[in-house]
Design an enzyme around this catalytic site. Sequence first.
Site, PDB file in Angstrom:
ATOM      1  N   ASP A   1      49.593  41.441  77.723  1.00 14.45           N
ATOM      2  CA  ASP A   1      50.099  40.890  78.975  1.00 14.45           C
ATOM      3  C   ASP A   1      51.389  41.594  79.390  1.00 14.45           C
ATOM      4  OD1 ASP A   1      49.670  38.149  80.678  1.00 14.45           O
ATOM      5  OD2 ASP A   1      51.781  38.769  80.608  1.00 14.45           O
TER       6      ASP A   1
ATOM      7  N   HIS B   1      47.372  33.817  83.370  1.00 15.84           N
ATOM      8  CA  HIS B   1      47.415  35.078  82.616  1.00 15.84           C
ATOM      9  C   HIS B   1      46.262  35.127  81.610  1.00 15.84           C
ATOM     10  CE1 HIS B   1      51.732  36.380  83.519  1.00 15.84           C
ATOM     11  NE2 HIS B   1      51.568  35.258  84.193  1.00 15.84           N
TER      12      HIS B   1
END
Length: 493
Positions: free
Chosen positions: A125, A22
């Site tokens: 995110d 990520h």
Amino acid sequence: MTTESQSQQLNVIFLPYPAPGHMNPMVDTARLFAKHGVSVTIITTPANASTFQKAIDSDFSSGYCIRTHVIQFPTSQVGLPDGVENVKDITSREMLDKISVGISMLQDQIELLFQEMQPDCLVTDMLYPWTVESAAKLGIPRIYFYSSSYFTRCASHFIQQHKPHERLFSDNQRFSVPGLPHNIEMTTLQLEEWVRTKNDFTDHLNAIYESESRSFGTLYNSFHELEGDYEQLYESTKGVKCWSVGPVSACLNKGDEEKANRGHREELLQESEWLNWLNSKQNESVLYISFGSLIRLPHSQLLEIALGLQNSGHVFIWVIRKRNRDGDSSLQDFEQKMKESKKGCIIWNWAPQLLILDHPAIGGIVTHCGWNSILESLSAGLPMVTWPVFADQFYNEKLVVDVLKIGVPVGSKENKFWMSIGVDAAVRREDIAKAVILLMGSKESREMRRRARKLGEASKKTIEEGGSSYNNLVQLLDKLKSLKMSRALNRTN
Ligand code: UDP
């Protein structure tokens, strides 16, 4: 790149999730925004910052407006060892729970920072659904950062909607994924555990997807030439605005030093043993094996891989994440044998993947099908042996094997969260050797290699000025600038 007057310059905050799959693409995307004239702040914690601070400092000294804002991670409060702030450093489910608690403890502090910094946009995110509310309070857009493929998002969406797996007699029975432009067959066992059986994460995921619909749009580390059908399908099905701006890693990490040190704290020396070994090999003769940043395979599986590689007769470089601190002594004998015969090289724990993939001696990869590893392999023009283990990886395998036709499946059958992998080997040495021989030594693989190279070339063009990913980013930034101007006008009226 552009220089902007201060009042017009966009201020964007990036909030990455602390796991390499990520964080790497988000940090690269943040750097890309800065290179397009945006003033960028990345909010992170000390140990995470140390893995990419050098790149940020270097961009800053080159004149780009980018910095990290570091906040303390509550390691001692949650009972984690000092410096453990990233999912890649954990070795048990208990540690994973502690890291999740630590992350949630930072929410209030981050909200306050958003208010103090008064940004024009939040790029956060997907795992932070609460940031939709933060952005709404500030009257600014929140952009949802998705870290997998359009293909995965479409397949999981249609499976969630139509539940084809609930009408089958067994978990091994095949079904076609509904709604897709290609005939994609899967089994129930290949679906994520939280799809097969409802658990706490199912609810969390629903909140995440719901936050996607309420966001300004979604950023994808993907590109039109790679999965344009699925890009369109997703936008039209969900009505979510998407911007494909990838592959971001290829766009940012161009020099050898940047490639070697991307996303890693310790300097990985250029003059290391593995590099000398790789330099001694013929072009396209070496297979690289990696299971990404999280998966730690059991001893029995590592042994099957060792024997499968040996039986294939192909030369390899293999990165192994240790399950415990002492590692695996019987593999050390194998390592020694491979060293003496010059047939193989093992890197323990962490490899400079970008540097390895771009080395001319590399001819293919065995990958767990993490989205970043797929993009990085593609950018290097490499075909793959696909060995998915958990989460989105089984969908990504289908894209690589059935749609792009640049991969040989090893025959992985069950989607199992990496923390729950037992002690038994899931894939046997015969299947490993067979897939490796097919990829590295067969006539059939020539076409795959040609297609992979073509996609590699397309991946380079799309991020250059005038390419589709480049244009998408420019369009997004123009949109954000006009929103900023409208807000300023509303304030003065
Ligand atoms: N990575 C690396 N060295 C390693 C293992 C992983 O540089 O030894 C990087 C890899 O290049 C990629 C990321 O970590 O950028 C892993 O992301 P991916 O989506 O491939 O898989 P995940 O780790 O999330 O399962």
